[in-house]
Design an enzyme around this catalytic site. Structure first.
Site, PDB file in Angstrom:
ATOM      1  N   GLU A   1       0.817  -1.215   0.000  1.00  0.00           N
ATOM      2  CA  GLU A   1       0.000   0.000   0.000  1.00  0.00           C
ATOM      3  C   GLU A   1       0.847   1.260   0.000  1.00  0.00           C
ATOM      4  O   GLU A   1       0.669   2.154   0.824  1.00  0.00           O
ATOM      5  CB  GLU A   1      -0.965  -0.034   1.190  1.00  0.00           C
ATOM      6  CG  GLU A   1      -1.958  -1.182   1.062  1.00  0.00           C
ATOM      7  CD  GLU A   1      -2.894  -1.298   2.256  1.00  0.00           C
ATOM      8  OE1 GLU A   1      -2.446  -1.057   3.392  1.00  0.00           O
ATOM      9  OE2 GLU A   1      -4.065  -1.639   2.060  1.00  0.00           O
TER      10      GLU A   1
ATOM     11  N   GLU B   1      -4.814 -10.223   0.672  1.00  0.00           N
ATOM     12  CA  GLU B   1      -5.732 -10.136   1.806  1.00  0.00           C
ATOM     13  C   GLU B   1      -7.133 -10.343   1.225  1.00  0.00           C
ATOM     14  O   GLU B   1      -7.524  -9.636   0.302  1.00  0.00           O
ATOM     15  CB  GLU B   1      -5.657  -8.769   2.498  1.00  0.00           C
ATOM     16  CG  GLU B   1      -4.296  -8.459   3.120  1.00  0.00           C
ATOM     17  CD  GLU B   1      -4.203  -7.037   3.662  1.00  0.00           C
ATOM     18  OE1 GLU B   1      -5.265  -6.452   3.989  1.00  0.00           O
ATOM     19  OE2 GLU B   1      -3.081  -6.503   3.735  1.00  0.00           O
TER      20      GLU B   1
END
Length: 642
Positions: free
Chosen positions: A99, A176
């Site tokens: 991220e 995820e």
């Protein structure tokens, strides 16, 4: 930790968001884990430099990944991770970070990794999220840089579309996919069934392993609990698949079931056992099946099966259709070194014997306010005003402390946080499910059968549901409850729907036939099985870091509690027994803030919505929501003479 992961059938670990100690990788080599090794590039905070939902464009000059002066630092961190661990066989992918936008410096890291020519795949979710999947697209520009298409929390229908899209050529990895915060996760089994169905879907990782808390005087604390915190994320660090002390929860067992090495089915006297393993024959395990009729074991057999990887074998079951009142089931277990590694169960054919209910209605008397039913061992008072019982005595002992009522609220779980404002108690937009009123329009009796017309509404809101409920009391004290409901067309889906009872503290112990022994919800139930179980309100409590909904059981056909027996009619019901009221659970933010009122709180529900993983993961799937516009619910209550 690694030994516990193996017990939960986990075989893949992403080292978010930094390289681990080398000892960790040495243990992964020895124990047989796949590792996605992630270098410590994490500049997530640049996403939130503006207030509200505004995010910096990852191609802007504000991100370190776009600044030339940061290129060497990006490459250096990748080098330190890869050169240190290049000889660790457990590492199957390199990850260039988490991220942190996507820019030229990531491409430089990837180009350097290519020079290793070590055959490992290269992963970075930031590329895929920048160049998101669109059905039927002619080309995918990130393909020249990475080897896998990696996303977070992509809905199941979207990854299914990817799997079926012939123009989309890349293996899909969800770094995820399910968020294990609090009571959950409830979508992990469905994801894994989808992974199994399509070769293009290579799997994923649950976020994350264990709750992160600071224990103060035995109480787990989290963000905002300490002086001097200028910024924090509340309890968002408490999002583990296991508790902080590594104790398991139902979500842990759901993961174990989703990953377990076998899938089974029952057909015509045979159990079909499919070996999901890639390298191991089932001959290295012990297989056991147990046949239960009405919760009692009638057959138990243990054998060793021979089935090479990705093949199916059968077990002949000595079973004849049984006569029973609750049902017959075969429970399958797989053992390795004496530990259970897999659990499945299947319903068997059965001749269900209906209870000999007395069709003779109990006589009654009435006055302006109530109907009164009195039999040999019972006496009931039914309020005309409230449209429900205000007293239910069995052998002279009161069984209900307060009048039962219809409700939809559940103490919000972490995964409800995105819906709780729409459900709860808001001034403008919420349905105000947290503060509801049962309005009775009429209570009538005809030939001994009571009919109640009522509605349920949040405070200062239009009713969201209208009901017709009939009550039939026979001479043995059995009460048949039949409800027909209509949900308002524009109403939001419900957390749950059913009746709440407040019972005396002496009703702490109970037994039930349904899914147990662990809490179960419609989308988180594969770690339990159908059977007869005994429990207490104390044992049903689950010590989530933030108190919340817990202790539900689906598929329940019979419940014995206090001096009452509840039985499902037509379809199974759901039950919940707790020493805490939903109001108390909603109010408390830490476990030491919970206070009991000295009563036992019972829910008898038509349905309870699933738990999902929407605290960070995808929205709860439609099929797991209580969203029917019309439905019927029927059950009975009868005295339990002891």
């Amino acid at each position: 930790d690694l030994e516990l992961m193996k017990e939960l059938n986990i075989n893949c670990i992403r080292t978010s968001h930094y390289p681990p100690t080398p000892k960790f990788l040495e243990m992964c080599n020895e124990m047989g884990f796949y590792v996605i090794l992630e270098t410590d590039i994490e500049t997530h905070g640049f996403n939130k430099r503006l207030p509200g939902d505004q995010c910096f464009d990852s191609e802007s000059e504000d991100w370190p990944c776009t600044k030339p002066e940061w290129e060497d630092e990006h490459i250096e961190r990748m080098k330190r991770a890869a050169l240190r661990d290049i000889n660790q066989p457990s590492v199957i992918m390199w990850s260039t970070g988490n991220e942190s936008g996507y820019g030229p410096n990531h491409i430089s890291m990837i180009k350097w990794l290519r020079t290793l020519n070590d055959g490992r795949l290269i992963h970075y979710e930031g590329v895929s999220s920048r160049d998101s999947y669109e059905y039927g697209r002619e080309e995918y520009t990130y393909s020249k840089n990475l080897d896998v298409y990696s996303r977070m929390y992509t809905p199941i229908d979207t990854i299914t579309q990817m799997a079926n899209d012939e123009k989309f050529k890349f293996p899909v990895f969800l770094c995820e996919y399910s968020h294990a915060m609090g009571n959950g996760p409830g979508d992990v089994y469905e994801y894994n069934e989808t992974f199994d169905k399509y070769k293009k879907l290579i799997g994923g990782c649950v976020w994350e392993w264990a709750d992160h808390t600071v224990i103060v005087d035995g109480v787990p604390k989290y963000g905002g609990d300490f002086e001097g915190e200028l910024t924090h994320a509340g309890n968002f660090c408490c999002d583990g698949m296991v508790f902080h002390n590594r104790a398991l929860k139902s979500g842990s067992l759901e993961v174990k079931a989703a990953y377990q090495p076998i899938r089974t089915r029952y057909e015509n006297g045979k159990i079909y056992v499919y070996n999901r393993l890639d390298f191991t024959n089932l001959s290295e395990y012990e297989f056991e099946y147990e046949i239960q009729v009405d919760g009692k074991t009638v057959t138990k057999e243990t054998t060793v099966l021979t089935a090479p990887p990705h093949t199916e074998t059968t077990v002949d079951v000595d079973y004849k259709t049984a006569e029973c009142r609750l049902g017959a089931y075969v429970i399958c277990r797989l053992y390795k070194d004496g530990k259970e590694v897999a659990l499945t169960h299947h319903q068997l054919p059965a001749n269900i014997i209906e209870d000999n209910a007395d069709n003779t209605l109990c006589s009654y008397t009435e006055d302006e306010n109530n109907f009164y039913f009195i039999g040999e061992n019972f006496s009931y008072t039914f309020s005309k005003r409230y449209g429900t019982f205000t007293s239910m005595k069995v052998e002279g002992k009161e069984q209900i402390v307060e009048k039962p009522f219809l409700s939809v609220w559940r103490a919000p779980i972490d995964n409800d946080r995105r819906f709780v404002n729409a459900w709860g108690n808001g001034y403008w937009k919420a349905e105000n499910f947290k503060k509801i009123f049962n309005k009775v329009y009429s209570t009538t009796i005809h030939k001994g059968v009571i009919t109640v017309l009522n509605s349920v509404a949040g405070v200062s809101r239009k009713p969201f549901i209208h009901n017709t409920v009939t009550y039939r009391v026979d001479t043995n004290g059995r009460v048949d409850v039949d409800l027909k409901a209509t949900l308002r067309e524009d109403a939001i889906w419900l957390p749950r729907f059913g009746f709440e009872f407040t019972l005396p503290e002496t009703a702490n112990k109970f037994s039930y036939f349904g899914m147990g022994p662990y809490e179960s919800y419609c989308d988180m139930c594969h770690g339990s099985y159908m059977g007869s179980f005994e429990s207490t309100a104390d044992d049903e409590y689950v010590n989530y870091v933030v108190p919340q909904e817990h202790g539900n059981h689906i598929g329940v056909k019979k419940l014995e509690i206090g001096n009452l027996i509840f039985k499902a009619k037509n379809n199974p019901m759901e039950i919940n027994v707790s020493k805490y009221s939903s109001k108390e659970l909603t109010k408390a933010m830490h476990i030491d803030e919970l206070e009991t009122d000295g009563f036992i709180h019972l829910r008898v529900d038509y349905k309870v919505s699933g738990v999902g993983s929407n605290a960070c993961g995808p929205e709860l799937m439609e099929k797991y929501r209580v969203n029917e516009k019309k439905f019927e619910f029927a059950y009975s209550i009868e005295p339990n003479i002891k």
